[in-house]
Scaffold this motif. Structure first.
Motif, mmCIF file in Angstrom:
data_model
loop_
_atom_site.group_PDB
_atom_site.id
_atom_site.type_symbol
_atom_site.label_atom_id
_atom_site.label_comp_id
_atom_site.label_asym_id
_atom_site.label_seq_id
_atom_site.Cartn_x
_atom_site.Cartn_y
_atom_site.Cartn_z
ATOM 1 N N LYS A 161 1.307 2.985 7.621
ATOM 2 C CA LYS A 161 2.338 2.171 6.955
ATOM 3 C C LYS A 161 3.686 2.361 7.646
ATOM 4 O O LYS A 161 4.375 1.395 7.964
ATOM 5 N N LEU A 189 -7.894 2.833 5.208
ATOM 6 C CA LEU A 189 -8.125 1.399 5.057
ATOM 7 C C LEU A 189 -9.612 1.077 4.974
ATOM 8 O O LEU A 189 -10.414 1.611 5.757
ATOM 9 N N LEU A 193 0.843 -1.202 0.000
ATOM 10 C CA LEU A 193 0.000 0.000 0.000
ATOM 11 C C LEU A 193 0.878 1.251 0.000
ATOM 12 O O LEU A 193 2.004 1.233 0.490
ATOM 13 N N THR A 194 0.334 2.338 -0.547
ATOM 14 C CA THR A 194 1.001 3.630 -0.401
ATOM 15 C C THR A 194 0.680 4.148 0.999
ATOM 16 O O THR A 194 -0.228 3.632 1.663
ATOM 17 N N ASP A 233 -0.734 6.939 1.678
ATOM 18 C CA ASP A 233 -2.098 7.478 1.638
ATOM 19 C C ASP A 233 -3.137 6.371 1.759
ATOM 20 O O ASP A 233 -4.139 6.513 2.471
ATOM 21 N N GLN A 234 -2.916 5.260 1.068
ATOM 22 C CA GLN A 234 -3.845 4.135 1.174
ATOM 23 C C GLN A 234 -3.891 3.618 2.615
ATOM 24 O O GLN A 234 -4.932 3.183 3.102
ATOM 25 N N SER A 235 -2.740 3.659 3.281
ATOM 26 C CA SER A 235 -2.691 3.154 4.659
ATOM 27 C C SER A 235 -3.479 4.073 5.603
ATOM 28 O O SER A 235 -3.904 3.638 6.678
ATOM 29 N N ARG A 236 -3.691 5.320 5.200
ATOM 30 C CA ARG A 236 -4.468 6.258 6.021
ATOM 31 C C ARG A 236 -5.980 6.116 5.756
ATOM 32 O O ARG A 236 -6.785 6.818 6.374
ATOM 33 N N SER A 296 2.250 7.897 9.057
ATOM 34 C CA SER A 296 1.226 7.128 8.353
ATOM 35 C C SER A 296 1.175 5.755 9.017
ATOM 36 O O SER A 296 2.193 5.291 9.555
ATOM 37 N N LYS A 330 -10.135 -4.626 5.947
ATOM 38 C CA LYS A 330 -8.683 -4.577 6.124
ATOM 39 C C LYS A 330 -8.352 -4.045 7.527
ATOM 40 O O LYS A 330 -7.460 -4.557 8.202
#
Lengths: 119, 119, 119, 119
Positions: free
Chosen positions: B31, A59, A51-52, A54-57, B29, A63
């Motif tokens: 991540k 979810l 994941l990027t 941003d994607q991790s922020r 983040s 997930k």
């Protein structure tokens, strides 16, 4: 288990009972518990590896649920290790925060991702 | 900080304040926090990597202190990740223990180090 | 692929082709590859976490096979990371061994599991 | 050591000699070597934990050098583990790539970061 006094203390006792019922103490050397903890930390990381940031922020719910369970696994081993070594987790965390405040003084650390020995 | 109500809750707030003071949120983040957590878990494991299991059950005081600080580091990142993702750590841990009781029924899991899918 | 000149070189090219065919380059930032590598290293460790050291020296055939595949996974990500960063793995390994010989002189390091900064 | 036939083979022999000189074999159980490998993998990851993916694609020279040495550390333990377990690393890697081609068929895996069991 929805008491308002729920705490790490109760979790610690529940885990000790869980392992004792199953006669798992021989396997629960601190060395082995530390290994298991790092394995769970990697299972947690695995959810984020492609994941990027941003994607991790952001979810999706399923997930986030899977990640919550991995975080639980890490906490469960951390608590069992604290029992095995007779370490007071919260007290150690507070003392570490005092150290971190010295390693990362606000005026020098602000906005920086640099490690303390390079600040 | 020696109140009898010391808890993960207070630690969570203290950490949020610590990071906000230093403008660290852009780096935090989920991540990145998950990566940092696994790095700390490995630093914890490093203390045990050349020890035997028996040695790990009888750590000298200075080694135990160093290990306590690594455990604190893991907890600090776990708590920050729980804030970032709005995950209730203790609640997730309790739900995971219910699942674990099903995966490892006492009669079948007793005295066994085998993973649940091979029980 | 059973040439006598089989080497990391050929593996590196095969992996680059594999990822290119699947348009995976956007996901293969060094940051992500390093995460994936550590996740695989933990999957490898998981096979040993409840074993004693002696048991780890006498793995049954099926367990050894599973472990071999985890080691392969680690190597595959290590090679992909070396491509992404243009690092010559074998050359770096040789230079690191020269450093290690200085950090752990034979007369002082013999029979010791102590880290070099405590030798 | 600048022969054009430099290979994992030579590295393997050099490492066996290095450890034998120092009487390190008692510490080098596969369990311990797997722990050490995952610790090095985390030291590698630590260099990237606060970087963005783009920053990881453009490392300054000194950072790239430090990362190369961490990658070397991972390789050194991977090779020592392959000796201890009598695993042919390159052969295992080739067999794993055959499996990966089946798990991630080009037409379904292209452009996707999804794990094979969700493809």
């Amino acid at each position: 288990m929805t008491h308002s006094t729920d705490s790490l203390q109760q979790l610690t006792q529940a885990l000790a009972h869980f392992a004792a019922e199953r006669h798992w103490q021989p396997f629960h050397s601190p060395k082995n518990l530390a290994s298991a903890l790092s394995v769970e930390a990697a299972e947690l990381l695995e959810h984020f590896q492609w994941l990027t940031e941003d994607q991790s922020r952001a979810l999706p719910a399923d997930k986030k649920e899977a990640v919550a369970f991995e975080m639980a696994d890490v906490l469960l081993y951390l608590v069992q290790l604290s029992s095995a070594l007779e370490v007071d987790l919260l007290e150690a965390a507070r003392r570490k925060m005092v150290l971190n405040a010295k390693k990362y003084p606000v005026d020098r650390a602000r906005g920086s991702n640099v490690k303390y020995d390079e600040l």
